[in-house]
Every structure is written in structure tokens, then in C-alpha cells.
Design a protein around this motif. Structure first.
Motif, PDB file in Angstrom:
ATOM      1  N   PRO A  31       2.413 -30.007   3.912  1.00 13.86           N
ATOM      2  CA  PRO A  31       2.250 -28.830   2.957  1.00 13.86           C
ATOM      3  C   PRO A  31       0.949 -27.948   3.472  1.00 13.86           C
ATOM      4  CG  PRO A  31       1.592 -31.064   1.938  1.00 13.86           C
ATOM      5  CD  PRO A  31       2.198 -31.355   3.376  1.00 13.86           C
ATOM      6  N   VAL A  32       1.057 -26.886   3.178  1.00 13.24           N
ATOM      7  CA  VAL A  32      -0.190 -26.121   3.364  1.00 13.24           C
ATOM      8  C   VAL A  32      -1.395 -26.363   2.321  1.00 13.24           C
ATOM      9  CG1 VAL A  32      -1.020 -23.646   3.330  1.00 13.24           C
ATOM     10  CG2 VAL A  32       1.318 -23.853   4.194  1.00 13.24           C
ATOM     11  N   ASP A  33      -2.858 -26.378   2.922  1.00 12.48           N
ATOM     12  CA  ASP A  33      -3.693 -26.590   2.235  1.00 12.48           C
ATOM     13  C   ASP A  33      -4.292 -25.408   1.594  1.00 12.48           C
ATOM     14  OD1 ASP A  33      -6.400 -27.098   1.171  1.00 12.48           O
ATOM     15  OD2 ASP A  33      -6.930 -28.405   2.455  1.00 12.48           O
ATOM     16  N   MET A  34      -3.974 -24.744   0.553  1.00 14.43           N
ATOM     17  CA  MET A  34      -4.050 -23.556   0.116  1.00 14.43           C
ATOM     18  C   MET A  34      -5.595 -23.136   0.027  1.00 14.43           C
ATOM     19  SD  MET A  34      -1.237 -22.176   0.462  1.00 14.43           S
ATOM     20  CE  MET A  34      -1.527 -20.411  -0.371  1.00 14.43           C
ATOM     21  N   ARG A  35      -6.481 -24.208  -0.031  1.00 13.70           N
ATOM     22  CA  ARG A  35      -7.869 -23.724   0.031  1.00 13.70           C
ATOM     23  C   ARG A  35      -8.266 -22.752   1.150  1.00 13.70           C
ATOM     24  NH1 ARG A  35     -10.837 -29.511  -0.142  1.00 13.70           N
ATOM     25  NH2 ARG A  35      -9.137 -29.922   1.454  1.00 13.70           N
ATOM     26  N   ARG A  36      -7.393 -23.009   2.297  1.00 19.60           N
ATOM     27  CA  ARG A  36      -7.731 -22.051   3.264  1.00 19.60           C
ATOM     28  C   ARG A  36      -7.541 -20.599   2.913  1.00 19.60           C
ATOM     29  NH1 ARG A  36      -7.294 -24.638   8.174  1.00 19.60           N
ATOM     30  NH2 ARG A  36      -6.032 -26.471   8.540  1.00 19.60           N
ATOM     31  N   PHE A  37      -6.716 -20.099   2.053  1.00 25.72           N
ATOM     32  CA  PHE A  37      -6.634 -18.861   1.600  1.00 25.72           C
ATOM     33  C   PHE A  37      -7.178 -18.358   0.202  1.00 25.72           C
ATOM     34  CE2 PHE A  37      -3.087 -20.407   4.248  1.00 25.72           C
ATOM     35  CZ  PHE A  37      -3.532 -19.629   5.592  1.00 25.72           C
ATOM     36  N   ASP A  38      -8.059 -19.217  -0.319  1.00 24.07           N
ATOM     37  CA  ASP A  38      -8.464 -19.048  -1.755  1.00 24.07           C
ATOM     38  C   ASP A  38      -9.470 -17.723  -1.552  1.00 24.07           C
ATOM     39  OD1 ASP A  38      -9.709 -18.996  -4.144  1.00 24.07           O
ATOM     40  OD2 ASP A  38      -9.418 -21.123  -4.383  1.00 24.07           O
ATOM     41  N   THR A  39      -9.755 -16.828  -2.215  1.00 19.71           N
ATOM     42  CA  THR A  39     -10.577 -15.802  -2.095  1.00 19.71           C
ATOM     43  C   THR A  39     -11.904 -16.097  -2.530  1.00 19.71           C
ATOM     44  OG1 THR A  39     -10.140 -15.047  -4.210  1.00 19.71           O
ATOM     45  CG2 THR A  39      -9.155 -13.828  -2.325  1.00 19.71           C
ATOM     46  N   LYS A  40     -11.978 -17.114  -3.329  1.00 21.17           N
ATOM     47  CA  LYS A  40     -13.232 -17.914  -3.605  1.00 21.17           C
ATOM     48  C   LYS A  40     -13.496 -18.891  -2.932  1.00 21.17           C
ATOM     49  CE  LYS A  40     -15.774 -19.224  -7.988  1.00 21.17           C
ATOM     50  NZ  LYS A  40     -15.912 -19.503  -9.395  1.00 21.17           N
ATOM     51  N   LEU A  41     -14.520 -18.938  -2.000  1.00 22.23           N
ATOM     52  CA  LEU A  41     -14.852 -20.083  -1.115  1.00 22.23           C
ATOM     53  C   LEU A  41     -15.862 -21.100  -1.683  1.00 22.23           C
ATOM     54  CD1 LEU A  41     -15.212 -18.188   2.213  1.00 22.23           C
ATOM     55  CD2 LEU A  41     -13.319 -19.628   1.315  1.00 22.23           C
ATOM     56  N   PRO A  42     -15.985 -22.249  -1.495  1.00 20.27           N
ATOM     57  CA  PRO A  42     -17.277 -23.164  -1.908  1.00 20.27           C
ATOM     58  C   PRO A  42     -18.387 -22.476  -1.826  1.00 20.27           C
ATOM     59  CG  PRO A  42     -15.557 -24.355  -0.676  1.00 20.27           C
ATOM     60  CD  PRO A  42     -15.220 -23.060  -0.321  1.00 20.27           C
ATOM     61  N   SER A  43     -19.316 -22.616  -2.811  1.00 24.10           N
ATOM     62  CA  SER A  43     -20.737 -21.730  -2.573  1.00 24.10           C
ATOM     63  C   SER A  43     -21.525 -22.188  -1.557  1.00 24.10           C
ATOM     64  CB  SER A  43     -21.421 -22.261  -3.902  1.00 24.10           C
ATOM     65  OG  SER A  43     -21.588 -23.727  -4.085  1.00 24.10           O
ATOM     66  N   ASN A  44     -21.124 -23.489  -0.910  1.00 27.87           N
ATOM     67  CA  ASN A  44     -22.007 -23.995   0.338  1.00 27.87           C
ATOM     68  C   ASN A  44     -21.388 -23.899   1.515  1.00 27.87           C
ATOM     69  OD1 ASN A  44     -19.927 -25.921  -0.303  1.00 27.87           O
ATOM     70  ND2 ASN A  44     -21.337 -27.576   0.060  1.00 27.87           N
ATOM     71  N   ASP A 120     -10.381 -13.883   9.339  1.00 29.15           N
ATOM     72  CA  ASP A 120     -11.280 -14.874   9.100  1.00 29.15           C
ATOM     73  C   ASP A 120     -10.310 -16.063   8.798  1.00 29.15           C
ATOM     74  OD1 ASP A 120     -13.284 -13.686   9.995  1.00 29.15           O
ATOM     75  OD2 ASP A 120     -14.190 -13.468   7.687  1.00 29.15           O
ATOM     76  N   LEU A 121     -10.623 -17.413   9.008  1.00 29.05           N
ATOM     77  CA  LEU A 121      -9.908 -18.393   8.454  1.00 29.05           C
ATOM     78  C   LEU A 121     -10.890 -19.718   8.081  1.00 29.05           C
ATOM     79  CD1 LEU A 121      -7.035 -19.970   8.048  1.00 29.05           C
ATOM     80  CD2 LEU A 121      -7.326 -20.787  10.370  1.00 29.05           C
ATOM     81  N   PHE A 122     -10.685 -19.841   6.478  1.00 33.36           N
ATOM     82  CA  PHE A 122     -11.384 -21.090   6.196  1.00 33.36           C
ATOM     83  C   PHE A 122     -10.737 -22.466   6.672  1.00 33.36           C
ATOM     84  CE2 PHE A 122     -12.426 -23.819   2.399  1.00 33.36           C
ATOM     85  CZ  PHE A 122     -14.004 -23.866   2.922  1.00 33.36           C
ATOM     86  N   ILE A 123     -11.627 -23.456   6.969  1.00 31.97           N
ATOM     87  CA  ILE A 123     -11.212 -24.806   7.374  1.00 31.97           C
ATOM     88  C   ILE A 123     -12.065 -25.672   6.402  1.00 31.97           C
ATOM     89  CG2 ILE A 123     -11.453 -26.655   9.352  1.00 31.97           C
ATOM     90  CD1 ILE A 123     -11.750 -24.102  11.157  1.00 31.97           C
ATOM     91  N   PRO A 124     -11.071 -26.173   5.444  1.00 31.31           N
ATOM     92  CA  PRO A 124     -11.705 -27.057   4.437  1.00 31.31           C
ATOM     93  C   PRO A 124     -12.031 -28.324   4.760  1.00 31.31           C
ATOM     94  CG  PRO A 124      -9.428 -26.061   3.764  1.00 31.31           C
ATOM     95  CD  PRO A 124      -9.745 -25.765   5.094  1.00 31.31           C
ATOM     96  N   PHE A 128     -15.999 -24.614   6.974  1.00 34.56           N
ATOM     97  CA  PHE A 128     -16.437 -23.444   7.908  1.00 34.56           C
ATOM     98  C   PHE A 128     -15.598 -22.188   7.646  1.00 34.56           C
ATOM     99  CE2 PHE A 128     -19.286 -25.969  10.558  1.00 34.56           C
ATOM    100  CZ  PHE A 128     -20.318 -24.983  10.962  1.00 34.56           C
ATOM    101  N   LEU A 129     -16.113 -21.194   7.500  1.00 37.71           N
ATOM    102  CA  LEU A 129     -15.136 -19.919   7.517  1.00 37.71           C
ATOM    103  C   LEU A 129     -15.474 -19.397   8.776  1.00 37.71           C
ATOM    104  CD1 LEU A 129     -13.454 -17.799   5.972  1.00 37.71           C
ATOM    105  CD2 LEU A 129     -15.862 -16.609   5.793  1.00 37.71           C
ATOM    106  N   VAL A 130     -14.363 -19.320   9.611  1.00 36.84           N
ATOM    107  CA  VAL A 130     -14.376 -19.184  10.973  1.00 36.84           C
ATOM    108  C   VAL A 130     -13.891 -17.850  11.347  1.00 36.84           C
ATOM    109  CG1 VAL A 130     -13.548 -19.666  13.384  1.00 36.84           C
ATOM    110  CG2 VAL A 130     -13.975 -21.475  11.707  1.00 36.84           C
ATOM    111  N   SER A 131     -14.574 -16.844  12.206  1.00 40.96           N
ATOM    112  CA  SER A 131     -14.084 -15.760  12.619  1.00 40.96           C
ATOM    113  C   SER A 131     -13.674 -15.547  13.762  1.00 40.96           C
ATOM    114  CB  SER A 131     -15.323 -14.443  12.207  1.00 40.96           C
ATOM    115  OG  SER A 131     -15.830 -14.517  11.044  1.00 40.96           O
ATOM    116  N   PRO A 132     -12.649 -15.293  14.267  1.00 40.74           N
ATOM    117  CA  PRO A 132     -12.199 -15.416  15.755  1.00 40.74           C
ATOM    118  C   PRO A 132     -12.386 -13.907  16.332  1.00 40.74           C
ATOM    119  CG  PRO A 132     -10.366 -15.992  14.287  1.00 40.74           C
ATOM    120  CD  PRO A 132     -11.292 -15.421  13.393  1.00 40.74           C
ATOM    121  N   VAL A 133     -13.154 -13.805  17.375  1.00 41.54           N
ATOM    122  CA  VAL A 133     -13.363 -12.715  18.078  1.00 41.54           C
ATOM    123  C   VAL A 133     -12.757 -12.699  19.403  1.00 41.54           C
ATOM    124  CG1 VAL A 133     -15.165 -11.358  19.114  1.00 41.54           C
ATOM    125  CG2 VAL A 133     -15.838 -12.623  17.195  1.00 41.54           C
TER     126      VAL A 133
END
Length: 211
Positions: A31-44, A120-124, A128-133
């Protein structure tokens, strides 16, 4: 896939709206970890960036992947793009991606022509919020692995990545209780899965949309 064609397709598609979540989801473990796509990221949460570096070899388009060494951590031994954490002095995510690629595989950052950024893709697991270039060079780079961070450098051919033959699925057991139905790419007998596969999912979509 021809190097010049790949670059042109990417230029075309990166000038339009990115495929984003829908394309990333195609290669997401279930199952997909939907935290990857949550618009509100952890504060840290931490910021990072990776580089997809396209280069020509016998007129075909290739890009490097790296295998992380074994260590105590969530990404031990995994296949990834060159990249890492954004430092305080970094100007932006593009700077981070180029700097990290230079440090990890000896890419000459000054020679890289940057095409643009993917979604961008968040890795719970690592927060890390990763930006692919995406960038390219017009020659085969002289890759040198940084011993502490890179066990192996893999030259991946773009034509293989888009081929259905290397796109597979397996059940991954994470710990004692979690089982994930996991799509992955098999590249040189290595399993490319998780965030790296999800980024490649959008990369493939960009190539298709850039025709």
C-alpha cells in the motif's frame, strides 16, 4: 534511445506542467504511504536533491545510478541517483544536486547543462523532501566513486528503463510485519525501487509526453 532525441523530448516536456503524483504513483510500493503526498510536511523535514545526468555513449542516452554501501540506516545498500542533503550555504536545489554529484561520482558540475526540475518527492523513512534535477553533458563523464558513499556506479541506458522487460514486481518484507507489493526496475541485476523508481516513473512519463 538516441541521445539527441532524449534531450529534445525532455526539453519539450519540462516546459509544460509536470506529471507529478500520478506518474510517481505508478512505481510506488503498495500500500502507498500517503505521507509522501501530504501537502503538510513534518516541521523538521530535511531538503535534498538528486541529479539525473544524461550523457551519450555510442549515440545512445545513459545516466548514472549509484549503489549505497551497507550501513546502519534506512537506505543501506539501495540504488539511488547521485545526490544528498541540502547544505546551509547551497543557493538552491539545483546547486545541491550538482554539488552532491560532483562529490559522490566526480561529475564536473561546471560542464552540466541543466534542463530543469521534476516534481519533489517526500521520503518518510528518512524525512527528506527530494528535488530531482535533470541535466546533461555531451561526453562520457569520467566517473569516480566516493568510497564512503558509493559502493558501485551503474551506467543505466534510457532505452532499457522505458522497456517493459525490466519493469517487475515483488513482495518486499520490511521488518517483521510490513509486506509491500513493490514495482521495481531490474538494472544490471540490481533492484531499483522506492523513491528512485518513483522518480524514474515520472522521468519515463516526461519522455513519453515530450514526443
Amino acid at each position: 534511445m538516441d541521445f539527441e532525441e532524449v534531450i529534445q523530448r525532455l526539453k519539450n516536456s519540462l516546459s509544460r506542467q509536470l506529471p507529478g503524483k500520478e506518474a510517481q504513483m505508478r512505481m510506488s510500493p503498495q500500500p502507498v504511504d500517503m505521507r509522501r503526498f501530504d501537502t503538510k510536511l513534518p516541521s523538521n523535514y530535511r531538503k535534498g536533491a538528486v541529479l539525473i545526468l544524461i550523457y551519450p555513449q555510442e549515440k545512445q542516452a545513459f545516466f548514472p545510478l549509484i549503489k549505497r554501501p551497507e550501513y546502519i540506516g534506512v537506505h543501506s545498500g539501495q540504488i539511488a541517483f547521485p545526490g544528498g542533503k541540502m547544505d546551509e550555504g547551497d543557493e538552491n536545489e539545483v546547486f545541491t544536486a550538482l554539488r552532491e554529484a560532483e562529490e559522490e561520482v566526480a561529475v564536473n558540475a561546471s560542464k552540466v547543462e541543466v534542463l530543469g526540475r521534476m516534481s519533489d518527492l517526500f521520503i518518510p523513512a528518512s524525512n527528506f523532501l527530494v528535488s530531482p534535477v535533470i541535466g546533461y553533458v555531451d561526453h562520457i563523464p569520467e566517473f569516480v566513486p566516493e568510497e564512503r558513499e558509493v559502493q558501485r556506479i551503474i551506467s543505466a541506458r534510457v532505452a532499457d528503463i522505458v522497456s517493459p522487460e525490466i519493469q517487475k514486481k515483488t513482495i518486499l518484507e520490511i521488518g517483521n510485519q510490513i509486506k509491500l507489493d513493490t514495482p521495481y526496475f531490474e538494472v544490471e541485476k540490481e533492484m531499483v525501487w522506492g523513491a528512485t523508481a518513483m522518480i524514474l516513473g515520472e522521468f519515463i512519463e516526461l519522455l513519453e509526453k515530450g514526443k
